[in-house]
Write an enzyme that holds these catalytic residues in place. Structure first.
Site, PDB file in Angstrom:
ATOM      1  N   ASN A 257      83.827  17.177 -19.994  1.00 33.05           N
ATOM      2  CA  ASN A 257      83.327  16.119 -20.408  1.00 33.05           C
ATOM      3  C   ASN A 257      82.040  16.091 -21.031  1.00 33.05           C
ATOM      4  OD1 ASN A 257      84.297  14.179 -18.496  1.00 33.05           O
ATOM      5  ND2 ASN A 257      82.397  14.258 -16.697  1.00 33.05           N
TER       6      ASN A 257
ATOM      7  N   LYS B 246      80.830  18.180 -25.114  1.00 39.38           N
ATOM      8  CA  LYS B 246      81.528  17.676 -26.613  1.00 39.38           C
ATOM      9  C   LYS B 246      82.085  19.642 -26.611  1.00 39.38           C
ATOM     10  CE  LYS B 246      78.278  17.469 -30.567  1.00 39.38           C
ATOM     11  NZ  LYS B 246      79.283  16.815 -31.089  1.00 39.38           N
TER      12      LYS B 246
ATOM     13  N   LYS C 201      85.560  19.966 -27.726  1.00 46.03           N
ATOM     14  CA  LYS C 201      86.387  19.700 -27.325  1.00 46.03           C
ATOM     15  C   LYS C 201      87.568  20.087 -28.669  1.00 46.03           C
ATOM     16  CE  LYS C 201      86.886  17.196 -24.199  1.00 46.03           C
ATOM     17  NZ  LYS C 201      85.382  16.099 -24.308  1.00 46.03           N
ATOM     18  N   THR C 202      87.490  18.764 -29.503  1.00 50.04           N
ATOM     19  CA  THR C 202      88.037  18.629 -30.723  1.00 50.04           C
ATOM     20  C   THR C 202      88.107  19.610 -31.447  1.00 50.04           C
ATOM     21  OG1 THR C 202      88.845  16.415 -30.194  1.00 50.04           O
ATOM     22  CG2 THR C 202      88.438  17.568 -32.528  1.00 50.04           C
ATOM     23  N   THR C 203      86.558  19.762 -32.362  1.00 49.51           N
ATOM     24  CA  THR C 203      85.475  21.362 -32.505  1.00 49.51           C
ATOM     25  C   THR C 203      85.987  22.282 -32.527  1.00 49.51           C
ATOM     26  OG1 THR C 203      83.328  20.062 -33.223  1.00 49.51           O
ATOM     27  CG2 THR C 203      83.505  21.972 -33.372  1.00 49.51           C
TER      28      THR C 203
ATOM     29  N   ARG D 137      91.840  29.145 -38.525  1.00 48.22           N
ATOM     30  CA  ARG D 137      91.864  30.751 -38.383  1.00 48.22           C
ATOM     31  C   ARG D 137      93.118  31.007 -38.750  1.00 48.22           C
ATOM     32  NH1 ARG D 137      89.906  32.895 -32.523  1.00 48.22           N
ATOM     33  NH2 ARG D 137      88.173  33.157 -33.059  1.00 48.22           N
TER      34      ARG D 137
ATOM     35  N   PHE E  84      89.735   4.283 -31.509  1.00 49.55           N
ATOM     36  CA  PHE E  84      89.301   4.028 -30.017  1.00 49.55           C
ATOM     37  C   PHE E  84      90.799   3.142 -29.531  1.00 49.55           C
ATOM     38  CE2 PHE E  84      85.914   6.638 -32.249  1.00 49.55           C
ATOM     39  CZ  PHE E  84      86.395   7.259 -31.517  1.00 49.55           C
TER      40      PHE E  84
ATOM     41  N   TRP F 284      89.248   1.671 -26.302  1.00 46.67           N
ATOM     42  CA  TRP F 284      88.147   1.099 -26.052  1.00 46.67           C
ATOM     43  C   TRP F 284      88.258   0.232 -26.871  1.00 46.67           C
ATOM     44  CZ3 TRP F 284      87.949   5.599 -26.097  1.00 46.67           C
ATOM     45  CH2 TRP F 284      86.696   6.645 -27.105  1.00 46.67           C
TER      46      TRP F 284
ATOM     47  N   GLU G 256      93.414  15.237 -27.476  1.00 39.91           N
ATOM     48  CA  GLU G 256      93.117  14.263 -27.145  1.00 39.91           C
ATOM     49  C   GLU G 256      94.118  13.149 -26.786  1.00 39.91           C
ATOM     50  OE1 GLU G 256      90.030  13.287 -26.767  1.00 39.91           O
ATOM     51  OE2 GLU G 256      88.793  13.273 -28.248  1.00 39.91           O
TER      52      GLU G 256
END
Length: 199
Positions: free
Chosen positions: A39, A41, A43-45, A53, A94, A96, A131
């Site tokens: 949960n 912040k 993950k994508t970063t 790399r 998104f 939603w 995602e």
């Protein structure tokens, strides 16, 4: 050398021996399946960091963004001119926001075709499925379809999967799982996402 320095030296010697043993025992060479979930912040970063790399070494990279594709993305904007990077975006934004299962499923299936092609291409060193966990959760993509593509991908290819609530079987398949844990998030205190920091 005083007692504290001697204790430190012995401790570091022990640590070095342990690390050296692990390095010596790591003999297998192959691509990996990495999962960034949880949960928190980042993950994508983290995935974009690995993309940077790989591109730095001149490897070919494919990124498929299943949710955030229409959102501003500083990493994508900075890197997309690299000829070794291919980015494919699910164009609905998104889920939603759209609130339309049929449209979202069709969009997912369309962008999945790009992902499937990348996962079958031995010249692509790294594939990021950003995602994609939501696509499985909402039933837009069948888990077995993803599983087969992962199992049959080229041996040297690494795949990064990001998203909350990663499927249990995906976690079992993965070589490395990193769970981002939220301790505090500025957004929950009413602070807007910041350009160049959050996106």
């Amino acid at each position: 050398m005083n007692d504290r320095s001697q204790r430190h030296k012995r401790s570091m010697e022990k640590l070095k021996a342990h690390v050296d043993e692990k390095v010596a025992n790591a003999q297998e060479q192959r691509g990996l399946l990495l999962i960034f979930t949880g949960n928190g912040k980042g993950k994508t970063t983290a995935a974009w960091g690995t993309v940077t790399r790989a591109l730095g070494y001149g490897y070919r990279v494919g990124v498929v963004q299943f949710i955030k594709g229409l959102w501003d993305c500083g990493e994508r904007d900075r890197l997309e001119s690299d000829p070794n990077l291919e980015v494919s975006i699910m164009a609905t934004g998104f889920t939603w926001e759209t609130q339309n299962r049929e449209t979202d499923t069709a969009a997912c299936q369309a962008v999945w075709q790009d992902a499937a092609r990348m996962l079958a291409d031995e010249s692509v060193y790294l594939v990021v499925l950003d995602e994609i966990t939501y696509m499985l959760k909402f039933g837009y993509l069948d888990f077995e379809t993803l599983r087969q593509a992962l199992v049959n991908r080229p041996k040297e290819q690494t795949v990064i999967i990001t998203g909350r609530n990663a499927h249990r079987e995906l976690l079992e398949m993965a070589d490395t799982v990193t769970e981002m844990q939220e301790v505090r998030h500025a957004f929950n205190a009413g602070i807007q996402a910041r350009r160049g920091i959050d996106y």
